[in-house]
Design a protein around this motif. Structure first.
Motif, PDB file in Angstrom:
ATOM      1  N   SER A  41       0.854  -1.194   0.000  1.00  0.00           N
ATOM      2  CA  SER A  41       0.000   0.000   0.000  1.00  0.00           C
ATOM      3  C   SER A  41       0.880   1.231   0.000  1.00  0.00           C
ATOM      4  O   SER A  41       1.975   1.234   0.572  1.00  0.00           O
ATOM      5  CB  SER A  41      -0.931   0.014   1.225  1.00  0.00           C
ATOM      6  OG  SER A  41      -0.191   0.200   2.420  1.00  0.00           O
ATOM      7  N   HIS A  91       0.602   5.660   0.265  1.00  0.00           N
ATOM      8  CA  HIS A  91      -0.093   6.942   0.358  1.00  0.00           C
ATOM      9  C   HIS A  91       0.827   7.974  -0.293  1.00  0.00           C
ATOM     10  O   HIS A  91       1.909   8.266   0.224  1.00  0.00           O
ATOM     11  CB  HIS A  91      -0.384   7.297   1.811  1.00  0.00           C
ATOM     12  CG  HIS A  91      -1.520   6.515   2.387  1.00  0.00           C
ATOM     13  ND1 HIS A  91      -1.382   5.209   2.835  1.00  0.00           N
ATOM     14  CD2 HIS A  91      -2.832   6.838   2.565  1.00  0.00           C
ATOM     15  CE1 HIS A  91      -2.548   4.773   3.273  1.00  0.00           C
ATOM     16  NE2 HIS A  91      -3.443   5.741   3.125  1.00  0.00           N
ATOM     17  N   PHE A 116      -3.357   5.107  -2.604  1.00  0.00           N
ATOM     18  CA  PHE A 116      -4.143   6.252  -2.148  1.00  0.00           C
ATOM     19  C   PHE A 116      -3.329   7.518  -2.401  1.00  0.00           C
ATOM     20  O   PHE A 116      -2.145   7.577  -2.064  1.00  0.00           O
ATOM     21  CB  PHE A 116      -4.466   6.137  -0.656  1.00  0.00           C
ATOM     22  CG  PHE A 116      -5.199   4.876  -0.293  1.00  0.00           C
ATOM     23  CD1 PHE A 116      -6.568   4.779  -0.463  1.00  0.00           C
ATOM     24  CD2 PHE A 116      -4.511   3.794   0.218  1.00  0.00           C
ATOM     25  CE1 PHE A 116      -7.238   3.603  -0.130  1.00  0.00           C
ATOM     26  CE2 PHE A 116      -5.160   2.623   0.554  1.00  0.00           C
ATOM     27  CZ  PHE A 116      -6.538   2.519   0.374  1.00  0.00           C
ATOM     28  N   SER A 149     -11.109  11.911   3.147  1.00  0.00           N
ATOM     29  CA  SER A 149     -11.303  10.521   2.715  1.00  0.00           C
ATOM     30  C   SER A 149      -9.973   9.836   2.451  1.00  0.00           C
ATOM     31  O   SER A 149      -9.852   8.613   2.593  1.00  0.00           O
ATOM     32  CB  SER A 149     -12.170  10.460   1.454  1.00  0.00           C
ATOM     33  OG  SER A 149     -11.490  11.026   0.356  1.00  0.00           O
ATOM     34  N   THR A 181      -7.394   7.263   5.745  1.00  0.00           N
ATOM     35  CA  THR A 181      -6.833   5.930   5.488  1.00  0.00           C
ATOM     36  C   THR A 181      -5.390   5.808   5.988  1.00  0.00           C
ATOM     37  O   THR A 181      -4.807   4.724   5.922  1.00  0.00           O
ATOM     38  CB  THR A 181      -6.863   5.606   3.979  1.00  0.00           C
ATOM     39  OG1 THR A 181      -6.036   6.549   3.273  1.00  0.00           O
ATOM     40  CG2 THR A 181      -8.285   5.682   3.427  1.00  0.00           C
ATOM     41  N   ASP A 229      -2.975   5.245   8.688  1.00  0.00           N
ATOM     42  CA  ASP A 229      -3.057   4.685  10.041  1.00  0.00           C
ATOM     43  C   ASP A 229      -1.790   4.883  10.864  1.00  0.00           C
ATOM     44  O   ASP A 229      -1.689   4.352  11.974  1.00  0.00           O
ATOM     45  CB  ASP A 229      -3.399   3.194   9.977  1.00  0.00           C
ATOM     46  CG  ASP A 229      -2.384   2.395   9.167  1.00  0.00           C
ATOM     47  OD1 ASP A 229      -1.381   2.985   8.713  1.00  0.00           O
ATOM     48  OD2 ASP A 229      -2.598   1.173   8.985  1.00  0.00           O
TER      49      ASP A 229
END
Length: 440
Positions: free
Chosen positions: A256, A258, A285, A410, A414, A416
């Motif tokens: 993942s 960001h 993201f 939004s 996400t 964390d």
């Protein structure tokens, strides 16, 4: 002919060749790789808008500059913009590691964190072999430029079944200089089977500095491994930033990212995930927020090579002033990659009539048993919602800031990792409070 006149007659690409020849000498294998990469860059040149992938981003301003390789520079102390994270912090100043401000904690068994310069000193043949293998995976001219000029970076190796509890925080700090400087940091993360790690990359620069950062980050994630990557770009408002991220995922691997872009005069991130093993999953993201005259570009490529792989992607753009944003997300499903589930979303918010965001979601599907979706929207602040908030006592600027924050939330929600989340919320609030105060 004077020296100044002679310099002005040298083409932009020739200047890179001259800088290279003054920097690298020798006939070892790594230098040979550098030479080959430089020749590929010189042959291809800077991408132009005739290249489909660069249709909305013009690099003529970057190409016209006379950047030379940056030298390391001392910093007096920890900078206030740096994140307050536990674990290992490695500080790269102008692309060179600065040990005095780095803080390497004891790593658990199976974890090795070192600088690229240290790896070259201890295992030059292994470095050359690795780079030669990786070089076959890209035809990107700017990645070749990085390979030709990179001098330092970070290497993180995780053995099988290793869990890195604390993040590795990599600070890319650029300093002010009278000369136009460029740096080409390179980050490598290799996660073994079932290994876990979190990597933070944070790009910052002095507000008055004009420089060029051309960074490459590569992740190799073995079966069952999982890596989280937080990439925060807050370069100088006069800087040029090009970032390349490539990930290879084996069976049941997880990745993942960001991808947050707030800084630079011209910035672009190119993210590629190769889902090579069944069960692999990639989540992307992103949030880009160009203001004033900034140009921020986000390009992603999710390549489903193996069957039974999944991906999700959610990017949001906010543009104000005369700024321009770009999002181009491509999902590719290969002929033998059946049972794919890929979802993509691009939502964009324009804060002024002169701002622009170009969005281009793409699907290339060569298999017939797949579930793929994509969508894109671009609009302005909701007048009804703005009226409602003002009817509840908020000023116009506060109401606008609240709606912008809700739009960005939004993506922020996400995140964390608390230090990253808190810092970005503060940055977003300050950024749009200033924008709205200017409107008031």
């Amino acid at each position: 002919m004077s020296t100044v006149a002679a310099k002005n007659t040298v083409s932009p690409l020739e200047r890179y060749k001259m800088a290279f020849e003054s920097r690298w000498q020798g006939n070892d294998e790594l230098t040979a790789l550098r030479h080959a990469a430089l020749e590929q860059f010189l042959s291809a040149g800077f991408p132009t808008q005739r290249d489909e992938a660069w249709k909305y981003t013009n690099l003529r301003r970057l190409e016209s500059r006379s950047f030379t390789p940056a030298e390391t520079s001392a910093l007096d102390a920890h900078q206030p913009e740096w994140l307050a994270t536990a674990g290992t912090r490695i500080v790269l100043v102008n692309g060179h590691c600065l040990p005095a401000l780095s803080s390497q904690v004891a790593q658990p068994p199976g974890v090795t964190v070192l600088t690229f310069k240290q790896w070259i000193e201890h295992e030059p043949a292994a470095v050359a072999a690795y780079l030669k293998e990786q070089d076959q995976l890209t035809g990107n001219a700017l990645e070749q430029l990085n390979l030709a000029f990179f001098e330092d970076g970070v290497v993180v190796n995780l053995a099988d079944n290793t869990i890195l509890d604390e993040p590795v925080y990599i600070v890319h700090q650029s300093t002010s200089s009278a000369a136009q400087r460029m740096s080409h940091p390179r980050i490598v993360v290799r996660a073994g089977r079932n290994a876990r790690a979190t990597i933070i990359e944070h790009y910052l620069g002095a507000n008055d500095a004009e420089y060029f950062t051309n960074a490459v980050t590569r992740f190799d994630i073995a079966a069952g491994g999982a890596v989280k990557h937080f990439r925060v770009q807050q370069e100088s408002p006069r800087a040029f930033h090009i970032g390349h991220v490539q990930t290879k995922l084996a069976k049941d691997a997880r990745f993942s990212i960001h991808d947050i872009a707030l800084g630079a005069s011209l910035g672009r991130s190119g993210i590629t995930a190769l889902l090579e093993g069944t069960g692999a999953h990639a989540a992307l993201f992103g949030l880009f927020a160009p203001m004033g005259n900034q140009h921020l570009d986000a390009h992603t490529r999710l390549d489903h090579i193996a069957a039974h792989t999944t991906s999700e992607e959610d990017y949001r753009g906010i543009a104000g002033g005369r700024a321009r944003g770009v999002f181009n997300g491509k999902v590719i499903v290969r002929p033998d990659a059946q049972k794919i589930d890929a979802r993509q979303s691009s939502r964009n918010l324009l804060l002024s009539p002169t701002a622009e965001i170009d969005t281009k979601p793409e699907l290339e599907i060569y298999a017939n048993d797949v579930k793929c979706s994509h969508g894109a929207t671009t609009g302005q602040l909701d007048a009804t919602a703005l009226f409602y908030l003002r009817s509840r006592g908020l000023s116009e600027s506060d109401a606008r800031a609240a709606l912008i924050r809700a739009f960005a939330e939004s993506i922020l929600a996400t995140i964390d990792l608390e230090p990253v989340h808190a810092a970005l919320e503060k940055q977003i609030d300050e950024r749009f409070k200033l924008v709205n105060e200017a409107k008031a």
